[in-house]
Design a protein around this motif. Structure first.
Motif, PDB file in Angstrom:
ATOM      1  N   ILE A  94      -2.171 -19.514  -7.465  1.00 57.63           N
ATOM      2  CA  ILE A  94      -2.643 -18.181  -7.083  1.00 57.63           C
ATOM      3  C   ILE A  94      -1.719 -17.170  -7.729  1.00 57.63           C
ATOM      4  CG2 ILE A  94      -1.333 -18.361  -4.910  1.00 57.63           C
ATOM      5  CD1 ILE A  94      -4.545 -16.345  -5.257  1.00 57.63           C
ATOM      6  N   ASN A  95      -2.312 -16.125  -8.291  1.00 58.01           N
ATOM      7  CA  ASN A  95      -1.484 -15.215  -9.070  1.00 58.01           C
ATOM      8  C   ASN A  95      -0.939 -14.020  -8.302  1.00 58.01           C
ATOM      9  OD1 ASN A  95      -1.052 -16.359 -11.524  1.00 58.01           O
ATOM     10  ND2 ASN A  95      -3.073 -15.807 -12.286  1.00 58.01           N
ATOM     11  N   ARG A  96      -0.676 -14.226  -7.041  1.00 59.88           N
ATOM     12  CA  ARG A  96      -0.041 -13.116  -6.334  1.00 59.88           C
ATOM     13  C   ARG A  96       1.057 -13.656  -5.442  1.00 59.88           C
ATOM     14  NH1 ARG A  96      -4.052 -10.720  -3.187  1.00 59.88           N
ATOM     15  NH2 ARG A  96      -4.723  -9.443  -4.932  1.00 59.88           N
ATOM     16  N   LYS A  97       2.188 -12.987  -5.518  1.00 67.14           N
ATOM     17  CA  LYS A  97       3.274 -13.380  -4.636  1.00 67.14           C
ATOM     18  C   LYS A  97       3.059 -12.741  -3.269  1.00 67.14           C
ATOM     19  CE  LYS A  97       6.440 -12.395  -7.966  1.00 67.14           C
ATOM     20  NZ  LYS A  97       7.823 -12.115  -8.348  1.00 67.14           N
ATOM     21  N   GLY A  98       3.884 -13.094  -2.318  1.00 63.67           N
ATOM     22  CA  GLY A  98       3.774 -12.484  -0.998  1.00 63.67           C
ATOM     23  C   GLY A  98       2.613 -13.072  -0.206  1.00 63.67           C
ATOM     24  N   TYR A  99       2.237 -12.367   0.852  1.00 60.01           N
ATOM     25  CA  TYR A  99       1.240 -12.905   1.770  1.00 60.01           C
ATOM     26  C   TYR A  99      -0.162 -12.403   1.435  1.00 60.01           C
ATOM     27  CZ  TYR A  99      -0.798 -14.479   6.146  1.00 60.01           C
ATOM     28  OH  TYR A  99      -1.568 -15.113   7.077  1.00 60.01           O
ATOM     29  N   SER A 100      -0.291 -11.115   1.314  1.00 60.48           N
ATOM     30  CA  SER A 100      -1.617 -10.548   1.076  1.00 60.48           C
ATOM     31  C   SER A 100      -1.464  -9.066   0.752  1.00 60.48           C
ATOM     32  CB  SER A 100      -2.479 -10.680   2.325  1.00 60.48           C
ATOM     33  OG  SER A 100      -1.943  -9.825   3.337  1.00 60.48           O
ATOM     34  N   LEU A 101      -2.591  -8.421   0.513  1.00 55.66           N
ATOM     35  CA  LEU A 101      -2.600  -6.966   0.472  1.00 55.66           C
ATOM     36  C   LEU A 101      -2.880  -6.484   1.889  1.00 55.66           C
ATOM     37  CD1 LEU A 101      -4.829  -6.484  -2.701  1.00 55.66           C
ATOM     38  CD2 LEU A 101      -2.356  -6.854  -2.550  1.00 55.66           C
ATOM     39  N   ILE A 102      -2.839  -5.185   2.065  1.00 52.66           N
ATOM     40  CA  ILE A 102      -3.158  -4.635   3.380  1.00 52.66           C
ATOM     41  C   ILE A 102      -4.334  -3.675   3.226  1.00 52.66           C
ATOM     42  CG2 ILE A 102      -2.288  -3.311   5.342  1.00 52.66           C
ATOM     43  CD1 ILE A 102       0.553  -4.141   4.325  1.00 52.66           C
ATOM     44  N   ARG A 103      -5.374  -3.963   3.969  1.00 47.09           N
ATOM     45  CA  ARG A 103      -6.574  -3.140   3.855  1.00 47.09           C
ATOM     46  C   ARG A 103      -6.926  -2.538   5.215  1.00 47.09           C
ATOM     47  NH1 ARG A 103     -10.251  -3.078  -0.213  1.00 47.09           N
ATOM     48  NH2 ARG A 103      -9.468  -5.024  -1.090  1.00 47.09           N
ATOM     49  N   CYS A 104      -7.468  -1.352   5.150  1.00 48.08           N
ATOM     50  CA  CYS A 104      -7.894  -0.689   6.386  1.00 48.08           C
ATOM     51  C   CYS A 104      -9.333  -1.098   6.670  1.00 48.08           C
ATOM     52  CB  CYS A 104      -7.800   0.822   6.227  1.00 48.08           C
ATOM     53  SG  CYS A 104      -8.552   1.718   7.594  1.00 48.08           S
ATOM     54  N   ASP A 105      -9.566  -1.700   7.830  1.00 46.90           N
ATOM     55  CA  ASP A 105     -10.910  -2.161   8.173  1.00 46.90           C
ATOM     56  C   ASP A 105     -11.881  -1.004   8.386  1.00 46.90           C
ATOM     57  OD1 ASP A 105     -10.508  -4.787   7.906  1.00 46.90           O
ATOM     58  OD2 ASP A 105     -10.275  -5.252  10.041  1.00 46.90           O
ATOM     59  N   ASP A 106     -11.334   0.167   8.677  1.00 46.12           N
ATOM     60  CA  ASP A 106     -12.210   1.300   8.956  1.00 46.12           C
ATOM     61  C   ASP A 106     -12.740   1.938   7.675  1.00 46.12           C
ATOM     62  OD1 ASP A 106     -11.819   0.867  11.605  1.00 46.12           O
ATOM     63  OD2 ASP A 106     -10.153   2.298  11.767  1.00 46.12           O
ATOM     64  N   CYS A 107     -11.823   2.253   6.734  1.00 49.55           N
ATOM     65  CA  CYS A 107     -12.293   2.955   5.539  1.00 49.55           C
ATOM     66  C   CYS A 107     -12.286   2.067   4.300  1.00 49.55           C
ATOM     67  CB  CYS A 107     -11.471   4.223   5.286  1.00 49.55           C
ATOM     68  SG  CYS A 107      -9.760   3.893   4.798  1.00 49.55           S
ATOM     69  N   GLY A 108     -11.724   0.871   4.412  1.00 50.43           N
ATOM     70  CA  GLY A 108     -11.804  -0.069   3.299  1.00 50.43           C
ATOM     71  C   GLY A 108     -10.768   0.138   2.209  1.00 50.43           C
ATOM     72  N   SER A 109      -9.905   1.142   2.348  1.00 48.22           N
ATOM     73  CA  SER A 109      -8.926   1.372   1.289  1.00 48.22           C
ATOM     74  C   SER A 109      -7.696   0.480   1.486  1.00 48.22           C
ATOM     75  CB  SER A 109      -8.503   2.843   1.267  1.00 48.22           C
ATOM     76  OG  SER A 109      -7.869   3.158   2.485  1.00 48.22           O
ATOM     77  N   THR A 110      -7.039   0.156   0.377  1.00 52.91           N
ATOM     78  CA  THR A 110      -5.822  -0.645   0.484  1.00 52.91           C
ATOM     79  C   THR A 110      -4.622   0.290   0.592  1.00 52.91           C
ATOM     80  OG1 THR A 110      -5.690  -0.717  -1.917  1.00 52.91           O
ATOM     81  CG2 THR A 110      -6.654  -2.632  -0.826  1.00 52.91           C
ATOM     82  N   LEU A 111      -3.569  -0.246   1.149  1.00 50.67           N
ATOM     83  CA  LEU A 111      -2.311   0.486   1.220  1.00 50.67           C
ATOM     84  C   LEU A 111      -1.661   0.417  -0.154  1.00 50.67           C
ATOM     85  CD1 LEU A 111      -1.808   1.485   4.065  1.00 50.67           C
ATOM     86  CD2 LEU A 111       0.116  -0.082   4.222  1.00 50.67           C
ATOM     87  N   ASP A 112      -1.461   1.579  -0.775  1.00 50.49           N
ATOM     88  CA  ASP A 112      -0.943   1.593  -2.142  1.00 50.49           C
ATOM     89  C   ASP A 112       0.467   2.166  -2.208  1.00 50.49           C
ATOM     90  OD1 ASP A 112      -3.401   0.644  -2.823  1.00 50.49           O
ATOM     91  OD2 ASP A 112      -4.183   2.579  -3.503  1.00 50.49           O
ATOM     92  N   CYS A 113       1.142   1.823  -3.293  1.00 55.25           N
ATOM     93  CA  CYS A 113       2.466   2.391  -3.539  1.00 55.25           C
ATOM     94  C   CYS A 113       2.308   3.880  -3.874  1.00 55.25           C
ATOM     95  CB  CYS A 113       3.163   1.665  -4.694  1.00 55.25           C
ATOM     96  SG  CYS A 113       4.741   2.399  -5.143  1.00 55.25           S
ATOM     97  N   LYS A 114       3.123   4.684  -3.218  1.00 54.07           N
ATOM     98  CA  LYS A 114       2.988   6.131  -3.421  1.00 54.07           C
ATOM     99  C   LYS A 114       3.361   6.530  -4.838  1.00 54.07           C
ATOM    100  CE  LYS A 114       3.936   7.267   1.403  1.00 54.07           C
ATOM    101  NZ  LYS A 114       4.501   5.964   1.853  1.00 54.07           N
TER     102      LYS A 114
END
Length: 666
Positions: free
Chosen positions: A368-388
């Motif tokens: 799998i080509n991603r380190k860490g556990y997962s991304l973080i997504r908002c179930d309400d609006c569907g956007s991911t938490l991004d680096c500022k």
DNA sequence: AGCACGCCGACT
DNA sequence: GTCGGCGTGCTC
């Protein structure tokens, strides 16, 4: 009468050649010779690129050369240096520097500080066992061999069923052509080098010489000295081996030509495969490229007749003869469904297989080509938490429950609410290494090992893997989880099963080479699986043409499809790209104006067929860079435009920028 | 790469 | 007032 001759001298510095007067009593015919010349306060060693009958206009009171030492390189090597600087848009002196000039000066010309013996030679490498010659490869040998006896330039592409056939091919060639001299053999990684080095050393002794960036300076200088003296005329090495300062070359072999490690990512950003081809052309010698899954560039070059596809009669991709993969591991596409995603990263098929492999006490790898556990997504609006700062999705790491940016390394304590809609339903989304491991462990009640960086120690410029501080080495175990890089740690045939956890994560990369890279990764993993084993590719779209081609090892239709797609979109190999990257923490007016000029005046889409893309700000480590690139079918025109752009950017004081010709990623 | 020159901060 | 930091520029 006073009649002076002049010499243009190139130094291993960011300088164009400088002109000197040749003093009385010094020979005149010194092109390609090493000279000591006054430069600044001290003197410096350089190489004479040209002898002139008169001083260039506007230059007077030129200083005299101090002394003349031996020959550095012949005319064809100087042409190679000139081509490197022109093609890769760098100062000629920096090309000379990349060609081991400093090493040679250190070992052969400059006075040694202390009397010391040369570095201790390496312990003899064992002659590794070679794989049996496959019938197919044996059948191709005479065609390959016929290319060698002609003493003419040609580039041939040989496709192999397994990477380990590289050593077999090299060994067989030396067996067939007993009198081969002046050979360069390039390999993508150092451990592959040792295998070939071992085979050849046993037979040729000190005529063979290894060259790679992890050699100590003393060993590297010694190797260069042996090459220049002619003691070693068979050079085996990583990327930089194609620049080995041999007086003449009669054969160049580039193993696994598709490897990305052939492309330098700093300094002179050359691609060793392309340099090999040009060097073969300049020195009128054959070039042999090998691959288990060749680059689109090379396949396309075979289709146009620039290269020869060994074993194929015609030039059409449909006639290209790829190795027979019968008896190779079965590739299965496992369907993932949206519904199952919520509970598991695995298809039921995969889970069953994992349990079987567990029971049989065999080895299994999850890629799998991603380190860490997962991304973080908002179930309400569907956007991911991004680096500022960078705008890319943050990766959630369960250990420390922090979200980390993979680009700038910035860490944020896990947020409680969505910055977009303020909702509180933030949830893990997407799959990372940690999550895969967690699930395998729970399914098979095992402790899978997360494979970290490859066994390399020091920083290595020939390696394209960046060392990460937070990574440690880990042991290869029966159940492993890793990124594509991890496969380097595993031996051929070690695995019962390899699982690509998400085809989409490979194929949806915003990169026109995503499919090509995926194919190469899959073919690499196939070699790690023993005969009769299985490769599973999990996908939400199992009917995808790409996956269908891969499943049946149908490389012919993969290349046909991919070439058609690249042509339709005007991507390489149907166009050339030059990428500019400006260190611009301060996006000043002057920079903006110049880039604008380049976009409008230099890159004239309609008149010259050069398309300008950008500029975009990209975050990189600390600081930000401005990037733009130009694309054109016609490489010569593109280079003229890029040269003009370089000249304009050089006018800006204090501006640091890099130019990447034929970049790997844009 | 050296090795200048040059323009701002803490010292006898 | 000077010593010295290394940021920028030049070397036929």
């Amino acid at each position: 009468m006073l009649f002076f001759m002049y010499a243009n001298v190139l130094f291993p510095l960011k300088l164009p050649p400088l002109t000197y007067r040749i003093p009385d009593g010094m020979p005149i015919d010194i092109e390609g010779f090493i000279v000591k010349a006054p430069l600044g306060r001290q003197g410096a060693y350089g190489v004479v690129t040209e002898v002139l009958g008169s001083a260039p206009e506007g230059l007077q009171g030129l200083r005299e050369l101090d002394e003349c030492r031996g020959l550095y390189a012949g005319r064809s090597y100087l042409s190679l240096i000139r081509w490197l600087s022109q093609y890769y848009l760098t100062a000629e002196g920096l090309a000379l520097k990349a060609c081991f000039f400093d090493d040679f000066i250190k070992s052969a010309v400059a006075e040694p500080k202390r009397k010391r013996r040369g570095p201790r030679p390496d312990a003899c490498l064992p002659c590794m066992e070679l794989p049996a010659a496959s019938g197919r490869l044996a059948g191709l040998m005479s065609e390959i061999s016929s290319k060698l006896s002609t003493n003419k330039y040609s580039t041939s592409l040989v496709t192999l069923a397994r990477t380990s056939e590289d050593a077999r091919l090299v060994s067989d060639l030396f067996e067939m052509q007993q009198d081969m001299r002046n050979v360069i053999i390039a390999v993508p990684e150092i451990d592959r080098m040792n295998r070939i080095l071992g085979c050849l050393s046993a037979k040729f002794g000190s005529r063979v010489c290894g060259l790679h960036s992890r050699l100590t300076p003393a060993k590297r200088a010694d190797a260069v000295k042996r090459i220049l003296s002619g003691e070693s005329d068979i050079v085996v090495g990583t990327r930089s081996a194609v620049l080995a300062p041999m007086q003449s070359v009669s054969l160049i072999i580039v193993n696994q030509e598709q490897s990305r490690s052939y492309k330098a990512q700093e300094g002179l950003r050359y691609n060793a495969r392309d340099v090999a081809v040009m060097r073969g052309y300049i020195s009128k010698s054959p070039v042999i490229l090998t691959s288990v899954a060749p680059s689109l560039e090379s396949v396309s070059n075979c289709a146009t007749g620039k290269y020869t596809f060994i074993g194929s009669s015609g030039r059409d991709v449909s006639s290209f003869d790829f190795p027979d993969r019968s008896g190779r591991p079965v590739i299965r596409i496992a369907r993932l469904t949206k519904k199952s995603r919520e509970q598991s990263c695995f298809s039921s098929d995969t889970i069953k297989k994992a349990k079987d492999v567990m029971k049989a006490k065999e080895a299994m790898l999850f890629l799998i080509n991603r380190k860490g556990y997962s991304l973080i997504r908002c179930d309400d609006c569907g956007s991911t938490l991004d680096c500022k700062r960078c705008g890319v999705p943050l990766v959630f790491h369960k250990a420390g429950s922090a979200a980390k940016c993979s680009l700038c390394g910035a860490e944020e304590k896990a947020a409680v609410s969505c910055p977009e809609c303020s909702g509180f339903n933030l949830a893990p989304s997407g799959i990372g290494l940690e999550r895969v491991k967690e699930e395998i462990d729970s399914i098979c009640s095992t402790r899978a090992v997360v494979l970290q960086k490859p066994a390399g120690r020091k920083k290595n410029p020939d390696d394209d893997i960046k060392p990460d501080e937070d990574e440690q080495e880990s042991e290869v175990a029966a159940f492993c989880v890793g990124t594509a890089h991890a496969v380097r740690r595993i031996d051929e045939g070690f695995l019962n099963t390899a699982v690509f956890v998400s085809a989409e994560s490979m194929l949806s990369m915003p990169d026109f080479r995503a499919r090509e890279r995926a194919l190469q990764e899959i073919m690499q993993s196939v070699e790690l699986v023993k005969p009769g084993g299985t490769v599973i590719i999990q996908s939400y779209r199992p009917d995808d043409r790409f996956l269908k081609a891969v499943r049946s090892y149908d490389l012919r239709s993969f290349y046909a499809d991919e070439l058609a797609e690249r042509m339709a979109l005007g991507y390489p190999p149907y166009s050339n790209i030059i990428l500019f990257s400006i260190d611009a923490a301060s996006g000043s007016r002057e920079i903006e104006r110049t880039v604008d000029e380049i976009a409008t005046e230099v890159c004239d889409e309609y008149k010259r067929g050069i398309t300008f893309y950008g500029p975009v700000q990209v975050a990189s480590g600390r600081g930000s860079r401005m990037q733009f690139f130009m694309k054109a079918r016609d490489s010569v025109r593109l280079h003229k435009a890029a040269e003009s752009a370089v000249r304009r950017l050089e006018l800006i004081k204090n501006l640091r920028f890099t130019v990447d010709v034929d970049p790997l990623k844009i």
